[in-house]
Design a protein around this motif. Structure first.
Motif, PDB file in Angstrom:
ATOM      1  N   GLY A 155       0.797  -1.115  -0.051  1.00  0.00           N
ATOM      2  CA  GLY A 155      -0.049   0.104  -0.175  1.00  0.00           C
ATOM      3  C   GLY A 155       0.775   1.306  -0.057  1.00  0.00           C
ATOM      4  N   THR A 156       2.062   1.268  -0.324  1.00  0.00           N
ATOM      5  CA  THR A 156       2.820   2.171  -0.283  1.00  0.00           C
ATOM      6  C   THR A 156       3.380   2.855  -1.731  1.00  0.00           C
ATOM      7  OG1 THR A 156       3.702   1.277   1.760  1.00  0.00           O
ATOM      8  CG2 THR A 156       5.217   3.168   0.832  1.00  0.00           C
ATOM      9  N   ASP A 157       2.780   3.799  -2.122  1.00  0.00           N
ATOM     10  CA  ASP A 157       3.075   4.210  -3.555  1.00  0.00           C
ATOM     11  C   ASP A 157       4.207   5.337  -3.466  1.00  0.00           C
ATOM     12  OD1 ASP A 157       3.118   4.522  -6.213  1.00  0.00           O
ATOM     13  OD2 ASP A 157       0.884   4.782  -6.268  1.00  0.00           O
ATOM     14  N   ILE A 158       5.357   5.159  -3.654  1.00  0.00           N
ATOM     15  CA  ILE A 158       6.304   6.285  -3.776  1.00  0.00           C
ATOM     16  C   ILE A 158       6.333   6.706  -5.333  1.00  0.00           C
ATOM     17  CG2 ILE A 158       8.838   6.854  -3.352  1.00  0.00           C
ATOM     18  CD1 ILE A 158       7.398   5.682  -0.822  1.00  0.00           C
ATOM     19  N   GLY A 159       6.227   8.157  -5.153  1.00  0.00           N
ATOM     20  CA  GLY A 159       6.170   8.939  -6.447  1.00  0.00           C
ATOM     21  C   GLY A 159       7.626   8.706  -7.175  1.00  0.00           C
ATOM     22  N   ASN A 160       7.583   8.865  -8.474  1.00  0.00           N
ATOM     23  CA  ASN A 160       8.650   9.043  -9.004  1.00  0.00           C
ATOM     24  C   ASN A 160       9.769   9.990  -8.912  1.00  0.00           C
ATOM     25  OD1 ASN A 160       8.190   6.393 -10.237  1.00  0.00           O
ATOM     26  ND2 ASN A 160       7.646   7.292 -12.317  1.00  0.00           N
ATOM     27  N   GLY A 161       9.253  11.162  -8.471  1.00  0.00           N
ATOM     28  CA  GLY A 161       9.869  12.345  -7.804  1.00  0.00           C
ATOM     29  C   GLY A 161      11.118  12.002  -6.395  1.00  0.00           C
ATOM     30  N   ARG A 162      10.432  10.810  -6.208  1.00  0.00           N
ATOM     31  CA  ARG A 162      11.615  10.444  -4.661  1.00  0.00           C
ATOM     32  C   ARG A 162      12.194   9.221  -5.158  1.00  0.00           C
ATOM     33  NH1 ARG A 162       7.977   9.201   0.271  1.00  0.00           N
ATOM     34  NH2 ARG A 162       9.623   9.494   1.540  1.00  0.00           N
ATOM     35  N   GLU A 163      13.355   9.287  -4.410  1.00  0.00           N
ATOM     36  CA  GLU A 163      14.399   8.078  -4.833  1.00  0.00           C
ATOM     37  C   GLU A 163      13.894   7.160  -3.763  1.00  0.00           C
ATOM     38  OE1 GLU A 163      18.498   9.074  -4.112  1.00  0.00           O
ATOM     39  OE2 GLU A 163      19.005   7.069  -3.656  1.00  0.00           O
ATOM     40  N   VAL A 164      13.655   5.571  -4.131  1.00  0.00           N
ATOM     41  CA  VAL A 164      13.840   4.627  -3.398  1.00  0.00           C
ATOM     42  C   VAL A 164      15.195   4.017  -3.255  1.00  0.00           C
ATOM     43  CG1 VAL A 164      12.821   2.215  -3.226  1.00  0.00           C
ATOM     44  CG2 VAL A 164      11.370   4.073  -4.067  1.00  0.00           C
ATOM     45  N   ARG A 165      15.576   3.724  -2.069  1.00  0.00           N
ATOM     46  CA  ARG A 165      16.684   3.315  -1.644  1.00  0.00           C
ATOM     47  C   ARG A 165      16.779   2.278  -0.829  1.00  0.00           C
ATOM     48  NH1 ARG A 165      20.369   7.778   0.764  1.00  0.00           N
ATOM     49  NH2 ARG A 165      20.368   8.520  -1.032  1.00  0.00           N
ATOM     50  N   VAL A 166      17.099   1.126  -1.332  1.00  0.00           N
ATOM     51  CA  VAL A 166      16.957  -0.299  -0.718  1.00  0.00           C
ATOM     52  C   VAL A 166      18.334  -0.470   0.048  1.00  0.00           C
ATOM     53  CG1 VAL A 166      16.673  -2.917  -0.882  1.00  0.00           C
ATOM     54  CG2 VAL A 166      15.647  -1.302  -2.607  1.00  0.00           C
TER      55      VAL A 166
END
Lengths: 208, 100
Positions: A155-166
């Motif tokens: 349920g977590t939608d991270i917009g493309n303007g934010r970096e996802v860092r694993v």
């Protein structure tokens, strides 16, 4: 489980990656047998096992939640938490037994999420026992190469303007996320803020 | 073991399994071997798990780094934004300075 289990409408949330019941697996039976032999041979007692289980169950994500709430209300504590998580945990009475803790802050620019692809490394003292899905091959395999899809399943939608860092917890560090403080919470006490912090938020699969 | 790298250095992950025939317990995930990233921080110096795992003393201890990679480099079919990243803990003996 019936075929149409997920076809019905439901409004409760549950973790999207389900793990099979392994209580009758060969591995579980082997572990049971080994435990019984070791008790019989005097390696440890049944009480030792119970004591250890009690200790394990006392470890809770409320410990991590209290640290996060403190960081939200105390800028100095937040700085200390980001600089040295292990020492910051200790000041609130939580001993990570020498294991370094890296705390990663979610911001408007970056969303962090934690996994251990090699096994299931996890800061048990601060987050309690890890959920089954965290240990599943599905989570471990998928979140490193397609994190945005996995996050959407939570349920977590991270917009493309934010970096996802694993963050792959492959060695000697353990990780906890400092989630963004939810909006319109200025009036809440530290204890009330801590109650808003979820285990999944501390792993980074959800936002608060 | 002397610390060789510092934050911001570009490093490439070696494949000690292929290069030196290393077998058994290894912590550098296969998916980052041969990949180039940037040192995010030095975590400290820790016993080498490749011998600790077998009852050894873990010596010489190895500096451990967090290395940041671009997802789009690791996975050619990655569909997310190019700025998406992944950080992995890698011991120094698995790292070499990246070719400029």
């Amino acid at each position: 489980m019936t075929q149409d289990h997920h076809a019905h409408h439901h409004d409760h949330s549950h973790d999207p990656i389900e793990a099979p019941d392994t209580s009758n697996s060969d591995t579980a039976l082997l572990a049971d047998a080994l435990r019984l032999v070791l008790i019989e041979k005097g390696g440890f007692s049944a009480q030792d096992v119970q004591d250890q289980l009690t200790l394990m169950e006392g470890r809770s994500d409320r410990n991590g939640a209290a640290m996060i709430a403190r960081a939200w209300v105390d800028a100095d504590y937040k700085a200390a938490l980001l600089a040295n998580g292990k020492e910051a945990a200790k000041t609130l009475g939580h001993d990570t037994k020498g294991t370094p803790l890296v705390v990663l802050e979610n911001t408007e620019d970056v969303h962090n999420v934690v996994v251990c692809t090699l096994c299931s490394c996890y800061p048990v003292t601060l987050l309690g026992p890890s959920p089954e899905w965290y240990k599943s091959k599905a989570y471990r395999g998928r979140v490193v190469r397609d994190p945005r899809s996995v996050l959407r399943e939570f349920g977590t939608d991270i917009g493309n303007g934010r970096e996802v860092r694993v963050h792959d917890s492959t060695a000697d560090m353990r990780y906890m996320i400092l989630p963004k403080r939810p909006p319109e919470t200025d009036h809440l006490s530290e204890a009330e803020l801590a109650a808003l912090v979820t285990r999944n938020g501390l792993i980074g699969v959800t936002e608060l | 073991m002397a610390v060789r790298f510092t934050t911001g250095d570009r490093v490439t992950v070696r494949d000690l399994e292929a290069e030196e025939g290393l077998r058994g317990h290894m912590r550098a995930p296969v998916y980052c071997r041969g990949m180039t990233g940037e040192i995010e921080r030095l975590c400290g110096t820790f016993g080498n798990p490749e011998t600790l795992a077998y009852g050894g003393d873990g010596q010489p201890a190895q500096p451990l780094y967090r290395v940041r990679f671009q997802q789009s480099q690791l996975w050619p079919d990655y569909t997310g934004p190019t700025r998406d990243s992944i950080e992995i803990e890698v011991y120094q003996h698995w790292l070499k300075a990246a070719q400029p």
